[in-house]
Motif scaffolding. Sequence first.
Motif, PDB file in Angstrom:
ATOM      1  N   ASN A  71      49.442  19.950  58.951  1.00  0.00           N
ATOM      2  CA  ASN A  71      48.624  20.541  57.900  1.00  0.00           C
ATOM      3  C   ASN A  71      48.309  19.461  56.875  1.00  0.00           C
ATOM      4  OD1 ASN A  71      48.628  23.221  58.866  1.00  0.00           O
ATOM      5  ND2 ASN A  71      50.680  23.503  58.044  1.00  0.00           N
ATOM      6  N   LEU A  72      47.036  19.294  56.557  1.00  0.00           N
ATOM      7  CA  LEU A  72      46.619  18.256  55.625  1.00  0.00           C
ATOM      8  C   LEU A  72      45.712  18.856  54.562  1.00  0.00           C
ATOM      9  CD1 LEU A  72      46.518  15.229  54.873  1.00  0.00           C
ATOM     10  CD2 LEU A  72      44.513  15.065  56.345  1.00  0.00           C
ATOM     11  N   LEU A  73      46.168  18.817  53.312  1.00  0.00           N
ATOM     12  CA  LEU A  73      45.371  19.262  52.180  1.00  0.00           C
ATOM     13  C   LEU A  73      44.705  18.029  51.591  1.00  0.00           C
ATOM     14  CD1 LEU A  73      44.450  21.352  50.076  1.00  0.00           C
ATOM     15  CD2 LEU A  73      46.554  20.866  48.822  1.00  0.00           C
ATOM     16  N   HIS A  74      43.392  18.014  51.584  1.00  0.00           N
ATOM     17  CA  HIS A  74      42.626  16.863  51.098  1.00  0.00           C
ATOM     18  C   HIS A  74      41.952  17.241  49.791  1.00  0.00           C
ATOM     19  CE1 HIS A  74      39.584  13.488  52.284  1.00  0.00           C
ATOM     20  NE2 HIS A  74      40.223  13.229  51.159  1.00  0.00           N
ATOM     21  N   VAL A  75      42.477  16.695  48.695  1.00  0.00           N
ATOM     22  CA  VAL A  75      41.929  16.957  47.369  1.00  0.00           C
ATOM     23  C   VAL A  75      40.880  15.893  47.069  1.00  0.00           C
ATOM     24  CG1 VAL A  75      42.491  17.185  44.917  1.00  0.00           C
ATOM     25  CG2 VAL A  75      44.113  17.952  46.650  1.00  0.00           C
ATOM     26  N   ALA A  76      39.732  16.281  46.536  1.00  0.00           N
ATOM     27  CA  ALA A  76      38.612  15.383  46.248  1.00  0.00           C
ATOM     28  C   ALA A  76      38.211  14.600  47.496  1.00  0.00           C
ATOM     29  CB  ALA A  76      38.949  14.439  45.097  1.00  0.00           C
ATOM     30  N   THR A 136      33.396  12.158  52.114  1.00  0.00           N
ATOM     31  CA  THR A 136      32.708  12.655  53.307  1.00  0.00           C
ATOM     32  C   THR A 136      33.139  11.917  54.565  1.00  0.00           C
ATOM     33  OG1 THR A 136      30.815  13.197  51.936  1.00  0.00           O
ATOM     34  CG2 THR A 136      30.438  13.144  54.291  1.00  0.00           C
ATOM     35  N   PHE A 137      33.244  10.593  54.477  1.00  0.00           N
ATOM     36  CA  PHE A 137      33.590   9.834  55.677  1.00  0.00           C
ATOM     37  C   PHE A 137      34.996  10.129  56.153  1.00  0.00           C
ATOM     38  CE2 PHE A 137      33.453   7.098  51.920  1.00  0.00           C
ATOM     39  CZ  PHE A 137      34.779   6.778  51.751  1.00  0.00           C
ATOM     40  N   PHE A 138      35.917  10.517  55.236  1.00  0.00           N
ATOM     41  CA  PHE A 138      37.262  10.916  55.659  1.00  0.00           C
ATOM     42  C   PHE A 138      37.236  12.328  56.237  1.00  0.00           C
ATOM     43  CE2 PHE A 138      39.914   8.139  52.553  1.00  0.00           C
ATOM     44  CZ  PHE A 138      39.875   7.095  53.442  1.00  0.00           C
ATOM     45  N   SER A 139      36.623  13.260  55.521  1.00  0.00           N
ATOM     46  CA  SER A 139      36.668  14.657  55.956  1.00  0.00           C
ATOM     47  C   SER A 139      36.002  14.838  57.318  1.00  0.00           C
ATOM     48  CB  SER A 139      36.045  15.580  54.914  1.00  0.00           C
ATOM     49  OG  SER A 139      34.714  15.246  54.648  1.00  0.00           O
ATOM     50  N   ASP A 140      34.895  14.166  57.569  1.00  0.00           N
ATOM     51  CA  ASP A 140      34.227  14.273  58.869  1.00  0.00           C
ATOM     52  C   ASP A 140      35.152  13.849  60.007  1.00  0.00           C
ATOM     53  OD1 ASP A 140      31.954  15.116  57.577  1.00  0.00           O
ATOM     54  OD2 ASP A 140      30.880  13.211  57.778  1.00  0.00           O
ATOM     55  N   VAL A 152      45.120  17.877  63.580  1.00  0.00           N
ATOM     56  CA  VAL A 152      45.102  18.104  62.143  1.00  0.00           C
ATOM     57  C   VAL A 152      44.548  19.487  61.831  1.00  0.00           C
ATOM     58  CG1 VAL A 152      44.137  17.337  59.944  1.00  0.00           C
ATOM     59  CG2 VAL A 152      44.799  15.651  61.636  1.00  0.00           C
ATOM     60  N   ASN A 153      45.292  20.230  61.035  1.00  0.00           N
ATOM     61  CA  ASN A 153      44.780  21.456  60.447  1.00  0.00           C
ATOM     62  C   ASN A 153      44.289  21.071  59.067  1.00  0.00           C
ATOM     63  OD1 ASN A 153      44.168  24.097  59.848  1.00  0.00           O
ATOM     64  ND2 ASN A 153      46.265  24.614  59.234  1.00  0.00           N
ATOM     65  N   TYR A 154      42.996  20.779  58.956  1.00  0.00           N
ATOM     66  CA  TYR A 154      42.426  20.190  57.756  1.00  0.00           C
ATOM     67  C   TYR A 154      42.071  21.264  56.751  1.00  0.00           C
ATOM     68  CZ  TYR A 154      39.317  17.285  54.945  1.00  0.00           C
ATOM     69  OH  TYR A 154      38.728  16.617  53.910  1.00  0.00           O
ATOM     70  N   LEU A 155      42.604  21.134  55.535  1.00  0.00           N
ATOM     71  CA  LEU A 155      42.365  22.089  54.458  1.00  0.00           C
ATOM     72  C   LEU A 155      41.654  21.368  53.322  1.00  0.00           C
ATOM     73  CD1 LEU A 155      45.958  23.581  54.426  1.00  0.00           C
ATOM     74  CD2 LEU A 155      43.959  24.527  55.572  1.00  0.00           C
ATOM     75  N   ASN A 156      40.543  21.916  52.897  1.00  0.00           N
ATOM     76  CA  ASN A 156      39.758  21.319  51.828  1.00  0.00           C
ATOM     77  C   ASN A 156      39.492  22.413  50.791  1.00  0.00           C
ATOM     78  OD1 ASN A 156      37.787  20.246  50.206  1.00  0.00           O
ATOM     79  ND2 ASN A 156      36.499  19.528  51.870  1.00  0.00           N
ATOM     80  N   PRO A 157      40.027  22.247  49.574  1.00  0.00           N
ATOM     81  CA  PRO A 157      39.882  23.335  48.575  1.00  0.00           C
ATOM     82  C   PRO A 157      38.455  23.554  48.148  1.00  0.00           C
ATOM     83  CG  PRO A 157      40.960  21.407  47.591  1.00  0.00           C
ATOM     84  CD  PRO A 157      40.738  21.116  49.038  1.00  0.00           C
TER      85      PRO A 157
END
Length: 108
Positions: free
Chosen positions: A83-88, A91-95, A103-108
Motif C-alpha cells: 500500500n502506497l499513499l502518495h501525497v502531492a 504525474t511522472f511518478f503516479s503514472d 502496488v496498491n496506489y492511493l492518491n488523496p
Amino acid sequence: MKFKHEANVIATREYVRDKLKISHGHSYCTVCGRVEQKFISGGVVIKRPNAKCPNCGSLERHRLLWLYLFDQAWPRLSASKVNLLHVAPETFFSDKLISRPDVNYLNP
C-alpha cells in the motif's frame, strides 16, 4: 575522515553518479528510462543546467528518489502487494506507480 558515516556518503555518491551517467557524458533518467545527451535547464527561481529530463520532466531529486525506491527500498519490502499513499503526487511518478501490479496506489 571526520565522521564515521563519511565513507558511506562517498560510496553512495559514487554509486549514484555511476547509475545516472552513461558513457560519453550522456545522462540516464531513472524515472522514464531514457538516455539523453543532455538534460535541459530546470528550477523555479534559479535555473540549474542539465537538471530536467526533457522526456518526463523529472528533476534531480525525483531521479534520486526513484533510484533509491527501486534499487534500495523496494527489494527489502515483502513480496506481497504494497500500500502506497502518495501525497502531492508528481504525474511522472503516479503514472508509473499506478501501472505496477505490486502496488496498491492511493492518491488523496
